[in-house]
Design an enzyme around this catalytic site. Structure first.
Site, PDB file in Angstrom:
ATOM      1  CE  LYS A   9      -3.666  -2.492   2.525  1.00 16.09           C
ATOM      2  NZ  LYS A   9      -4.470  -2.522   3.791  1.00 16.09           N
ATOM      3  CE1 TYR A  49      -8.964  -3.571   1.047  1.00 13.40           C
ATOM      4  CE2 TYR A  49      -8.264  -1.538  -0.013  1.00 13.40           C
ATOM      5  CZ  TYR A  49      -7.973  -2.664   0.741  1.00 13.40           C
ATOM      6  OH  TYR A  49      -6.683  -2.883   1.184  1.00 13.40           O
ATOM      7  NE  ARG A  85      -5.546 -12.558   5.546  1.00 15.91           N
ATOM      8  CZ  ARG A  85      -6.246 -11.413   5.540  1.00 15.91           C
ATOM      9  NH1 ARG A  85      -6.186 -10.590   4.489  1.00 15.91           N
ATOM     10  NH2 ARG A  85      -6.986 -11.080   6.564  1.00 15.91           N
ATOM     11  CB  THR A  91      -6.871  -6.432  10.047  1.00 14.61           C
ATOM     12  OG1 THR A  91      -7.244  -7.601   9.314  1.00 14.61           O
ATOM     13  CG2 THR A  91      -7.280  -5.191   9.280  1.00 14.61           C
ATOM     14  NE  ARG A 102      -1.813  -5.929   7.455  1.00 16.46           N
ATOM     15  CZ  ARG A 102      -2.944  -6.503   7.063  1.00 16.46           C
ATOM     16  NH1 ARG A 102      -3.458  -7.516   7.751  1.00 16.46           N
ATOM     17  NH2 ARG A 102      -3.555  -6.094   5.972  1.00 16.46           N
ATOM     18  CG  ASN A 112      -3.310  -2.652   7.278  1.00 18.20           C
ATOM     19  OD1 ASN A 112      -3.208  -2.221   6.125  1.00 18.20           O
ATOM     20  ND2 ASN A 112      -4.329  -3.377   7.672  1.00 18.20           N
ATOM     21  CG  HIS A 115      -4.976  -6.594  -0.115  1.00 16.68           C
ATOM     22  ND1 HIS A 115      -6.188  -6.690   0.541  1.00 16.68           N
ATOM     23  CD2 HIS A 115      -5.030  -7.486  -1.139  1.00 16.68           C
ATOM     24  CE1 HIS A 115      -6.940  -7.598  -0.078  1.00 16.68           C
ATOM     25  NE2 HIS A 115      -6.270  -8.092  -1.109  1.00 16.68           N
ATOM     26  CD  GLU A 126      -8.375  -9.640  -3.289  1.00 18.27           C
ATOM     27  OE1 GLU A 126      -7.242 -10.130  -3.110  1.00 18.27           O
ATOM     28  OE2 GLU A 126      -9.152  -9.369  -2.346  1.00 18.27           O
TER      29      GLU A 126
HETATM   30  P1  DAT Z   1      -7.244  -7.240   5.771  1.00 16.82           P
HETATM   31  O1  DAT Z   1      -6.531  -6.108   5.090  1.00 16.82           O
HETATM   32  O2  DAT Z   1      -6.440  -7.802   6.913  1.00 16.82           O
HETATM   33  O3  DAT Z   1      -7.746  -8.296   4.823  1.00 16.82           O
HETATM   34  P2  DAT Z   1     -10.013  -6.353   5.948  1.00 16.82           P
HETATM   35  O4  DAT Z   1     -10.250  -7.012   4.634  1.00 16.82           O
HETATM   36  O5  DAT Z   1     -10.964  -6.658   7.054  1.00 16.82           O
HETATM   37  O6  DAT Z   1      -8.539  -6.613   6.489  1.00 16.82           O
HETATM   38  O7  DAT Z   1     -10.041  -4.762   5.747  1.00 16.82           O
HETATM   39  C1  DAT Z   1      -9.422  -4.179   4.615  1.00 16.82           C
HETATM   40  C2  DAT Z   1      -8.715  -2.929   5.039  1.00 16.82           C
HETATM   41  O8  DAT Z   1      -9.675  -1.980   5.520  1.00 16.82           O
HETATM   42  C3  DAT Z   1      -7.737  -3.115   6.200  1.00 16.82           C
HETATM   43  O9  DAT Z   1      -6.468  -3.534   5.758  1.00 16.82           O
HETATM   44  C4  DAT Z   1      -7.717  -1.748   6.790  1.00 16.82           C
HETATM   45  C5  DAT Z   1      -9.142  -1.267   6.622  1.00 16.82           C
HETATM   46  N1  DAT Z   1      -9.954  -1.571   7.812  1.00 16.82           N
HETATM   47  C6  DAT Z   1     -10.546  -2.748   8.124  1.00 16.82           C
HETATM   48  N2  DAT Z   1     -11.205  -2.678   9.290  1.00 16.82           N
HETATM   49  C7  DAT Z   1     -11.037  -1.416   9.731  1.00 16.82           C
HETATM   50  C8  DAT Z   1     -11.475  -0.696  10.878  1.00 16.82           C
HETATM   51  N3  DAT Z   1     -12.238  -1.286  11.821  1.00 16.82           N
HETATM   52  N4  DAT Z   1     -11.087   0.587  11.016  1.00 16.82           N
HETATM   53  C9  DAT Z   1     -10.340   1.199  10.068  1.00 16.82           C
HETATM   54  N5  DAT Z   1      -9.891   0.586   8.947  1.00 16.82           N
HETATM   55  C10 DAT Z   1     -10.244  -0.704   8.788  1.00 16.82           C
HETATM   56 MG    MG Z   2      -9.235  -8.333   3.385  1.00 19.71          MG
END
Ligand code: DAT
Ligand code: MG
Length: 149
Positions: A9, A49, A85, A91, A102, A112, A115, A126
């Site tokens: 990112k 997303y 992962r 996350t 992370r 973070n 992805h 994706e």
């Molecule tokens: P990951 O990136 O671990 O797959 P995710 O798919 O649940 O996590 O979410 C995608 C991204 O969205 C994550 O990297 C950061 C953001 N995000 C997720 N949950 C969040 C939250 N509760 N507050 C702020 N940003 C969040």
């Molecule tokens: Mg995700």
């Protein structure tokens, strides 16, 4: 062999962690299949997303992810979707284990660094969203038998 979609990112690029993160993937023995350095257009970021559309953090997430160039990639390896992962960590970097990308290199969920696809279905979706078939390299390495028995 399994493939996954990985994106470094904008914060990873800005902070100069490309080499560190790619290095971790290389020493693990994972194989790069495709890479592009690009600033995500808003529409592409929103499609990527899409599962989070409507959530309170969605606008900030899109702003962050489109704020500068990212490194989008496809990598291949045995069990790489789950493996990446694990290497990425949780996350929320504050909860991510030491030793993970992370956990070692980031502090907040909204910054973070990386992805990685979370299932075979999302990996397929994706990869197809970001790459054409001709951009995916099928190639063999002479060390392959020393990694995969
Ligand atoms: P990951 O990136 O671990 O797959 P995710 O798919 O649940 O996590 O979410 C995608 C991204 O969205 C994550 O990297 C950061 C953001 N995000 C997720 N949950 C969040 C939250 N509760 N507050 C702020 N940003 C969040
Ligand atoms: Mg995700």
């Amino acid at each position: 062999m399994e493939r996954t979609f990985i994106m470094l990112k904008p914060d990873a690029i800005q902070r100069g962690w490309m080499g560190e993160i790619l290095g971790r993937m290389e020493v693990k023995g994972y194989k790069p299949v495709a890479m592009k350095f690009m600033r995500l257009p808003k529409e592409l970021a929103e499609r990527h997303y899409g599962e989070h559309k409507g959530k309170p953090f969605f606008p900030n997430l899109i702003e962050y992810i489109t704020s500068g160039p990212s490194l989008v990639m496809v990598w291949e390896g045995d069990g790489i979707i789950a493996g990446m992962r694990t290497m990425m960590g949780k996350t929320n970097p504050a909860e991510a284990a030491v030793g993970t990308i992370r956990g070692d290199l980031a502090q907040q969920t909204g910054r973070n660094l990386i992805h990685g696809s979370d299932s075979p279905e999302s990996a397929k979706r994706e990869i197809e969203l970001f790459f054409n078939d001709y951009e995916l390299q099928t190639w063999n390495r002479s060390i392959a038998p020393w990694l995969i028995e």
